[in-house]
Write an enzyme that holds these catalytic residues in place. Structure first.
Site, mmCIF file in Angstrom:
data_model
loop_
_atom_site.group_PDB
_atom_site.id
_atom_site.type_symbol
_atom_site.label_atom_id
_atom_site.label_comp_id
_atom_site.label_asym_id
_atom_site.label_seq_id
_atom_site.Cartn_x
_atom_site.Cartn_y
_atom_site.Cartn_z
ATOM 1 C CG ASP A 15 -1.714 1.217 1.412
ATOM 2 O OD1 ASP A 15 -2.403 1.602 0.456
ATOM 3 O OD2 ASP A 15 -1.655 1.819 2.503
ATOM 4 C CG ASP A 17 -1.821 7.626 0.540
ATOM 5 O OD1 ASP A 17 -0.880 8.413 0.379
ATOM 6 O OD2 ASP A 17 -2.736 7.481 -0.292
ATOM 7 C CG ASP A 175 -1.712 2.196 6.704
ATOM 8 O OD1 ASP A 175 -2.200 3.152 7.326
ATOM 9 O OD2 ASP A 175 -1.802 2.081 5.467
#
Length: 223
Positions: A15, A17, A175
């Site tokens: 991922d 961001d 995250d």
């Protein structure tokens, strides 16, 4: 079976961001400023608590259902304004997540790609601003390009296929809850970079780590 699939090395699907770059608080601040300008009550804290990693259009639609619908054609103006402000913030303030540059150096023998719910321009801006782009050699997979958004597992599946790997040979590093959910549903191994262990629980089936410097050891353990 392809050479990639038969290799002991895994394909790492990152991922962007909150995983590679510390952009979440910048995005939260931008959304907390611009959404109320369009009549949708919102705060930076609300983004962090409820909407991290969620598609922007989905956030707006949720707020419209809670409060009021936007005026006709206002969404296009809202999104353009948000993207422009966010790019300016990223180019002036964005930093890599602590520990990520060193972790990527250690993991450079693996195939690696970025798989994000954000537009490709935003991904490229993030990697350029933090000087991480060379690790991925242009292997960027945007939900806006592939027309599928996390938590739909198809985004990770399409990225894996494009990289030449079966799902079981991929490790997702994410995250946000929507990304962890997508990776698990795609049949991949998942490492949850959990920045908020006192508030968030790593889902069953994923491996939780709290700092990026733990990443190489976690991947070695899976291998």
């Amino acid at each position: 079976m392809s050479v990639a699939q038969s290799s002991a090395l895994r394909c790492l699907l990152f991922d962007c961001d909150g995983t590679l770059v510390d952009s979440e608080i910048l995005l939260a601040d931008v959304m907390g400023a611009i959404l109320p300008e369009f009549g949708l009550p919102f705060s930076a804290r609300q983004y962090m608590d409820e909407f991290r990693g969620v598609r922007f259009q989905t956030i707006v639609q949720t707020l419209e259902a809670r409060f009021q619908a936007l005026e006709e054609d206002a969404f296009t103006q809202l999104e353009a304004g948000m993207r422009a402000r966010m790019e300016a913030h990223m180019r002036s303030q964005l930093k890599a997540i602590p520990g990520i540059p060193a972790a990527l150096d250690q993991l450079s023998h693996h195939a690696m790609a970025v798989v994000s719910n954000g537009p490709e321009r935003k991904i490229r801006c993030a990697l350029e601003s933090t000087q991480l782009g060379h690790h991925f050699a242009g292997k960027l997979f945007s939900a806006y390009t592939l027309n599928v958004w996390k938590p739909d597992p198809e985004l990770y599946r399409k990225a894996a296929a494009a990289m030449g790997y079966a799902s079981h040979a991929c490790i997702v590093i994410d995250d946000a809850a929507v990304g962890v959910e997508a990776g698990l549903a795609a049949g991949m191994q998942v490492i949850h970079l959990n920045h908020f262990p006192d508030e968030e629980t790593t889902p069953e089936g994923a491996i939780g780590i709290h700092h990026a410097d733990e990443l190489p050891a976690a991947i070695a353990q899976l291998g």
